[in-house]
Write an enzyme that holds these catalytic residues in place. Structure first.
Site, PDB file in Angstrom:
ATOM      1  N   GLU A 318       0.873  -1.174   0.000  1.00  0.00           N
ATOM      2  CA  GLU A 318       0.000   0.000   0.000  1.00  0.00           C
ATOM      3  C   GLU A 318       0.909   1.223   0.000  1.00  0.00           C
ATOM      4  O   GLU A 318       1.685   1.422   0.937  1.00  0.00           O
ATOM      5  CB  GLU A 318      -0.902  -0.009   1.231  1.00  0.00           C
ATOM      6  CG  GLU A 318      -1.733  -1.270   1.406  1.00  0.00           C
ATOM      7  CD  GLU A 318      -2.980  -1.285   0.545  1.00  0.00           C
ATOM      8  OE1 GLU A 318      -3.337  -0.198  -0.002  1.00  0.00           O
ATOM      9  OE2 GLU A 318      -3.605  -2.351   0.420  1.00  0.00           O
ATOM     10  N   GLU A 714      -4.229 -55.630 -23.020  1.00  0.00           N
ATOM     11  CA  GLU A 714      -3.862 -56.918 -23.618  1.00  0.00           C
ATOM     12  C   GLU A 714      -2.342 -57.029 -23.560  1.00  0.00           C
ATOM     13  O   GLU A 714      -1.624 -56.212 -24.148  1.00  0.00           O
ATOM     14  CB  GLU A 714      -4.361 -56.984 -25.065  1.00  0.00           C
ATOM     15  CG  GLU A 714      -5.862 -56.731 -25.230  1.00  0.00           C
ATOM     16  CD  GLU A 714      -6.708 -57.927 -24.843  1.00  0.00           C
ATOM     17  OE1 GLU A 714      -6.137 -59.038 -24.725  1.00  0.00           O
ATOM     18  OE2 GLU A 714      -7.930 -57.774 -24.669  1.00  0.00           O
TER      19      GLU A 714
END
Length: 1322
Positions: A318, A714
């Site tokens: 700020e 597979e």
């Protein structure tokens, strides 16, 4: 000018792209000689900065473009996106060779003007850009900073807001803070504590910056604001969201304090800690810094987002008390902040930096986690393996961690780091400690490899599993999910650091092999994998990481029977493929497209139950006969071989490639050229249906019915290869098997919990925008959602809570926790200001018990802690009566035996009451009825209720939960409505109708009618007894047990088009089914009832078997009580040996009904003086009606959600309230307080009463006169005309209350409006 710049920008982008391509092949070290030439090009044409004007958007654009054109060797202007109104979000990149990717330079950024009316930062950052560019080559400090740092400066993140702001507005009163959609950009980022979201369309600035943060991987950042003078650091908010004073530290809290101090101590005003802002002159900040949340709570802030999601440490500065000071103040503000801005940039070089590379190939993996021991915040490496970890001086252990690789830090693990003190205002150069970290794939040559390769028959496999379970008990758990047709166990080995139970936050993974008995490679690989994981745990880092962070389930054989008949050497045969019943198990699962008519096999049923019981995330089903990874869907609605895409097609492709890429033979795509020369699978993967259609497959069932993503792999061209070939299959697949497990740690994971009490929420729904597939949280509220890298909007929702969404960019794995706000809590904020019931401590304690039993493992723990010894057998009527009397003799203080009536053959129909005050009327307590035996040939329910009664009595006073439930509930158990039929039924007759009816041959479940005019004959004595019982007690819920199916049904049995309150009725049935281990699977498993797949095991009764006169419908229409019917099993009269199993299956569900009866909404209806109103009508959601009883009490069960409650009573104004019902909390308690209705037909009560008196008097006079002129026989004629109706009313009154007459559904057309109101039914 803008058009020319866009052309230049596009040219630069093309050059950058071309250079990035060339950079893959050439590494340039740069040319230092260019520095002197470029830096010598001083500006003589640039306008001199005056520091006394603000630049609007157009002026800012021109200024930045001009600077970029003048200093192209160190400046590049680009945009990261646009504002709502189309203004560019300009970013100036300042570094040496800004058109190139910066290697070895940390990225730093400043962002200003996030709030449009906080303007000092906007101008100060323009001045900083100009200062860095003009001083480069002149000042050593600036030159070194620019050369060694990749600096990005965004002067304005909110250009639209700036244009609306007013110079001189110090407090922000004139607008401009928010963007053009009026959204505060610093409250719009995803927040770790607050999951509220903002529509991305309303915050394009935030979305653009988020993408920018994720892309660049900044190291350090500053967010510049205005309104005071202080440096604020994370976290900006906390879980409790206290408005102020709550210090919310991050894992790097000390480091953040240091960074904030660097800025504040170089700022003459900020370092004093006393900004003396006019609006808050007394506000102070010690040393000019503050923790964000300690100052005030800011959910959705940018600095926290940077830290949690962006690899970047950011603080918020700020800069000035006045948000938009007059331009005359700009010179002063620049002077105050210049040194702080430079010193803060230099902090990007503290700590440790380095590269991560592959020790073997030299490749640079990205997104490797950099872990600092003792600091619970990890960073990840950039595109080129580079990392920058800011750290304070000290000694640290630093590790690089990545899936599938082993971090090698032989000498650099422990680093001692030092850097200049935070007050130093000049830099002597980079203070980072360089570390080059090498990583390499886990060395399988050094790891313990499987020693024996052979085919294991069932006995051999069983011994193998028992051996490893015994040898490694701390990381293994061996269990069986069921048995095959030939009673072989379906074993599963769990390998994890906590193998017995699910560990919160840890994903569940599984491999299933040998589903086809003659496809054996997967079976042997699973045994190899078990050995490999066990023997390398604790010595091999990759194995240790996987086991510590994953619960791995391995099923070596799903079809052990088929394996025993298969033959070694079978290349592509079928012997042993199917189970003993000759069914293909991978065609035996329920299918979304096809109707699977084959009977469900025991192996399939066991697998389905298993998959529903554990929150698996990822799985592979291992087969043989080719070399490819096959992913869903396996079929389509037409049954053709076309690509059948699932909603998660990209995820399935990603995990499939993860496996195939580690198997070179599979990945090449031509797997079995000798056997199948025409097969080709790109990258070694394929969509299942595109290959060939497989209806009834396990992988699709996993995806559709559970949270689990499964693929089919597979593994070998030969289905049953010779034993001598097994070692090569391990070598081909070992890396793939491990890499596939790693995939369970990709995507998004987290926990869904309650915002207010932190309770974890099970069964919450996680959905991803644009992906039509939802998952649910596990019992401890944790979830895992597999996703490919990208940008997503993720939403969590749960019964009784407001949903919450979160937008994110996913690179590899993100943790997103959701904290949902209870709609009850939210609703209470906006509830009416009417009176609220007071609670005493015991009520609060009981409410806590209901919540405890409704979430997580509460009911499971209760079941486990209340085991009783039982000797199950079927009891004839005489023995059943003795059993019930025995309960009253042994437990006289909590039981009372009611005789409801007798059967045709004079057997007593008993109702056992269990309560702490049996026999007494307690209108404030809910009444629940359990009833069974309406069909005598289905006596399982009778025995279950007898055991349930004994269970409750035995545990009263011993178990606190059971004791409290009995104290707060009136429980009625009717074990047998049809004792005569029970005496005729025969054990072990699963389908026989013998005993179904009573002694008169009447099916009692077709004999319940509320209106005598509907009858041709009197009701059966059993029916009359139950009808009187139903109408004489105010039941809140009824649960009826029957047999012949495995399903829970809800009203109605009669065919009706719509059902009031159907959502609640279905919910109640779902509660029972969901607590049953089999019923919720939705497979009735019964060949005689015509249904096979029933969603969640729940259906409307009429859809199963529509009929009139059912007890369920009578309960609804005349008892004003919902009743569900539970069919406990397919066999009507199973052998007595099965009763113990059936009790185990139903015990938890029966208890869940005792818990559920205490939910919904309950309350009191009274007048202003506090007098209870009996007989008031309570209307639920504009439809269902119920009546208040003694004390003005009412209680209604309702599905979770928001409901409208109305109360009506004669002479009072109608009252309305809105209530929120939760699935886990006790009933919402309300008080409905009536005001006297002072108006009648819109006129004052006094006027209407006086007028009515006059009218009544006139009518009496007229009637007297008229009676004299009528013949007496006319009166007798009218009396005879209505004699039948009078008889009907007398008969019904003898059966039950007169209220039943008002409530029955067949109304005379002459009814009044008020009578019609009473006639509406539940």
């Amino acid at each position: 000018m803008v058009a020319n710049w866009e052309h230049v920008s596009m040219t630069l982008k093309l050059r950058v792209s071309l250079f990035a391509f060339l950079f893959l092949f050439v590494v340039s070290l740069g040319d230092d000689r260019l520095l002197g030439t470029r830096s010598a090009r001083a500006s003589t044409e640039e306008a001199v900065e005056t520091y006394d004007i603000y630049y609007n958007y157009n002026e800012l654009t021109k200024r930045l473009q001009s600077l970029a054109q003048k200093y192209p060797h160190i400046a590049n202007l680009s945009t990261v996106g646009q504002s709502v109104e189309g203004r560019q979000l300009w970013v100036m990149r300042i570094t040496r060779d800004p058109d190139r990717k910066s290697l070895g330079k940390p990225k730093f950024k400043y962002v200003g003007n996030m709030h449009g009316d906080e303007t000092v930062s906007r101008q100060v950052l323009v001045y900083l850009v100009e200062y860095l560019l003009t001083k480069y080559g002149e000042e050593e400090r600036i030159t070194e900073l620019v050369n060694s740092t990749d600096i990005y400066i965004m002067p304005s993140m909110n250009p639209d807001g700036f244009e609306k702001s007013t110079e001189g507005d110090c407090s922000g009163d004139h607008g401009g803070r928010n963007n053009a959609k009026n959204k505060d950009l610093n409250r719009s980022f995803p927040d770790q504590f607050d999951k509220a979201t903002v529509d991305p369309a309303n915050i394009p600035e935030v979305m653009a910056v988020m993408r920018w943060i994720q892309e660049k991987k900044f190291v350090l950042s500053g967010n510049l604001h205005g309104g005071t003078v202080v440096a604020s650091y994370p976290f900006d908010d906390s879980a409790s969201h206290d408005q102020e004073g709550h210090y919310s530290p991050s894992a790097d809290d000390g480091l953040f304090r240091h960074l904030a101090l660097v800025y504040s101590q170089n700022h003459p005003v900020m370092k004093t800690g006393k900004p003396h802002c006019p609006d808050m002159p007394e506000e102070t900040f010690k040393d000019g810094i503050t923790n964000g949340a300690a100052w005030y709570d800011v959910p959705g802030g940018m600095q926290d987002y940077n830290y949690i999601h962006g690899n970047c440490l950011e603080i918020t500065m700020e800069l000035s008390c006045c948000k938009y000071p007059f331009a005359s103040e700009l010179q002063r503000e620049w002077d105050l902040n210049k040194e702080s801005l430079l010193a803060y940039i230099e902090q990007v070089h503290i700590g440790v930096r380095g590269y991560v590379k592959d020790a073997v190939s030299g490749a640079v993996p990205s997104n490797v986690s950099i872990v600092v021991a003792g600091v619970r915040h990890n960073l990840t490496t950039g595109e080129y393996g580079d990392y920058y970890r800011l750290l304070l001086p000290g000694t640290y252990n630093i590790t690089a961690v990545a899936p599938g690789v082993l971090a090698l830090l032989p000498k650099n693990t422990e680093r001692s780091i030092s850097h200049p003190d935070s007050s130093t205002t000049s830099s002597s150069g980079s203070t980072q400690t360089p570390v080059v970290t090498s990583v390499s794939p886990t060395s399988h040559q050094l790891a313990n490899q499987p020693q024996e390769f052979r085919h294991h028959n069932y006995a051999d496999m069983e011994l193998f599993l028992r051996k490893y379970s015994s040898e490694f008990p701390s990381i293994t758990h061996l269990y069986s999910i069921g048995q095959s047709v030939e009673k072989r166990e379906l074993y599963v080995m769990v390998i994890s650091d906590n193998p017995v139970t699910h560990e919160h936050g840890e994903p569940e993974f599984k491999y299933v092999a040998n589903m086809h008995g003659n496809e054996v490679v997967g079976r042997e690989l699973m045994l190899n994998l078990i050995e490999y994981l066990c023997r390398n745990y604790g010595t091999d880092p990759e194995v240790t990481e996987l086991v510590n962070n994953t619960r791995i389930h391995i099923m070596p054989s799903m079809n052990p029977d088929g394996y025993e008949v298969a033959e070694e050497g079978d290349t592509n045969g079928y012997k042993g493929r199917n189970n003993t019943n000759n069914f293909d198990l991978n065609r035996n699962f329920p299918d979304q497209f096809a109707n699977i008519t084959e009977p469900r096999q025991p192996e399939t049923k066991a697998a389905m139950k298993w998959l529903k019981s554990i929150p698996f995330v990822l799985s592979a089903n291992l087969h043989g006969g080719s070399l490819v990874v096959n992913y869903p869907f396996d079929d389509d609605k037409d049954g053709n071989s076309y690509y059948s895409k699932s909603p998660d097609d990209e995820v399935f492709q990603q995990v499939s490639r993860a496996y195939s890429q580690e198997n070179p033979l599979m990945h090449q795509g031509h797997p079995c050229e000798d056997l199948y020369p025409n097969d080709y699978f790109k990258d070694g993967i394929t969509n299942g249906a595109q290959w060939y259609s497989v209806p009834g497959g396990m992988q699709d069932w996993n995806y559709i019915n559970t949270n689990c993503f499964e693929v089919t792999i597979e593994l070998s061209c030969v289905k049953y290869p010779l034993a001598k070939d097994l070692p090569k299959y391990w070598d081909q697949n070992r890396r793939s098997l491990l890499q596939f497990i790693h995939q369970v740690h990709t995507g998004v994971k987290g926990t869904v919990s309650d915002m207010w009490d932190g309770r974890r929420i099970p069964n919450a729904t996680i959905s991803v925008e644009k992906i039509n597939h939802k998952i649910t949280t596990a019992q401890t509220g944790d979830y895992w959602r597999l996703l490919v890298p990208g940008t997503y909007a993720i939403t969590a929702s749960a019964h009784g809570h407001m949903k919450s969404s979160f937008s994110m960019f996913l690179s590899y794995l993100e943790v997103v926790d959701f904290r949902l706000t209870s709609v009850r809590s939210e609703g209470n904020r906006h509830s009416s200001s009417g009176p609220r019931p007071t609670q005493n401590p015991s009520e609060k304690e009981f409410q806590s018990l209901i919540k405890e039993l409704s979430v997580g493992q509460g009911l499971d723990e209760l079941v486990k802690n209340t085991a009783t010894e039982s000797n199950f057998r079927y009891r004839p009527s005489k023995e059943m009566s003795a059993f019930l009397r025995g309960l009253t003799l042994n437990f006289p203080h909590i039981t009372y035996l009611h005789s409801l009536g007798q059967s045709v053959e004079y057997r007593t129909i008993w109702a056992l009451e269990i309560s702490n005050k049996p026999g007494e009327s307690e209108p404030s307590k809910p009444n629940i009825r359990f009833v069974a035996g309406i069909h005598g040939n289905a006596p399982v329910g009778t025995e279950l209720l007898l055991e349930f009664a004994a269970f409750l009595c035995i545990n009263y006073g011993k178990n606190p939960a059971i004791t409290k439930l009995i104290n707060e509930t009136r429980i009625f158990i009717v074990p047998s409505v049809n004792p005569d039929g029970r005496e005729q039924a025969v054990e072990k007759q699963c389908k026989s109708t013998q005993g179904l009816t009573n002694a008169h041959g009447k099916d009692l479940d077709t004999d319940f009618f509320g209106n005598a005019s509907q009858r041709l004959v009197d009701p059966q004595p059993e029916t009359r007894a139950m009808m009187n019982f139903i109408q004489s007690h105010r039941f809140t819920l009824s649960v009826a047990l029957d047999g012949g199916a495995l399903v829970a049904t809800y009203p109605y049995d009669k065919p009706v088009q719509t059902v009031d309150n159907e959502g609640t009725l279905k919910y109640l049935a779902t509660v029972y089914a969901s607590n049953h281990p089999k019923m919720h699977l939705g497979n009735t498993e019964c060949s005689n009832n015509g249904q096979s797949n029933i969603p969640d095991g729940v259906m409307r009764a009429a859809e199963r078997q529509s009929h009139l006169g059912s007890m369920k419908d009578f309960n609804m229409d005349f008892g004003h009580c919902p009743e569900i019917t539970v069919y406990t099993g397919c066999c009507l009269f199973p052998p007595a040996e099965q009763l113990a199993t059936l009790w185990t299956e139903n015990k938890k569900s029966l208890l869940s009904m005792l818990v559920e009866i205490h939910k919904g909404v309950r309350g009191i209806v009274r007048d202003k003086s506090g007098k209870p109103i009996v007989g008031a009508i309570v209307i639920l959601n504009g439809g269902v009606r119920l009546f208040t009883v003694e004390g003005g009490y009412f209680h209604a069960l309702l599905a979770p959600g928001t409901h409208n409650i109305e109360a009506v009573a004669e002479g009072y104004q109608r009252q309305r309230q809105k209530v929120v019902v939760s699935s886990f909390e006790a009933a919402t308690s309300i008080i409905i307080e009536f005001d006297m209705d002072n108006n009648i037909f819109g006129l004052p009560r006094e006027f209407v009463v006086a007028s009515a008196a006059l009218v009544v008097t006139a009518c009496i006079i007229w009637c007297v006169c008229a009676a004299k002129s009528n013949r007496q026989k006319d009166g007798f004629h009218r009396l005879r005309q209505h004699r039948d109706d009078y008889d009907d009313e007398v008969r019904l009154t003898s059966m039950g209350s007169k209220k039943s007459l008002l409530a029955h559904e067949f109304q005379d057309e002459s009814e009044s409006d008020e009578e019609t109101l009473y006639a509406n039914k539940i």
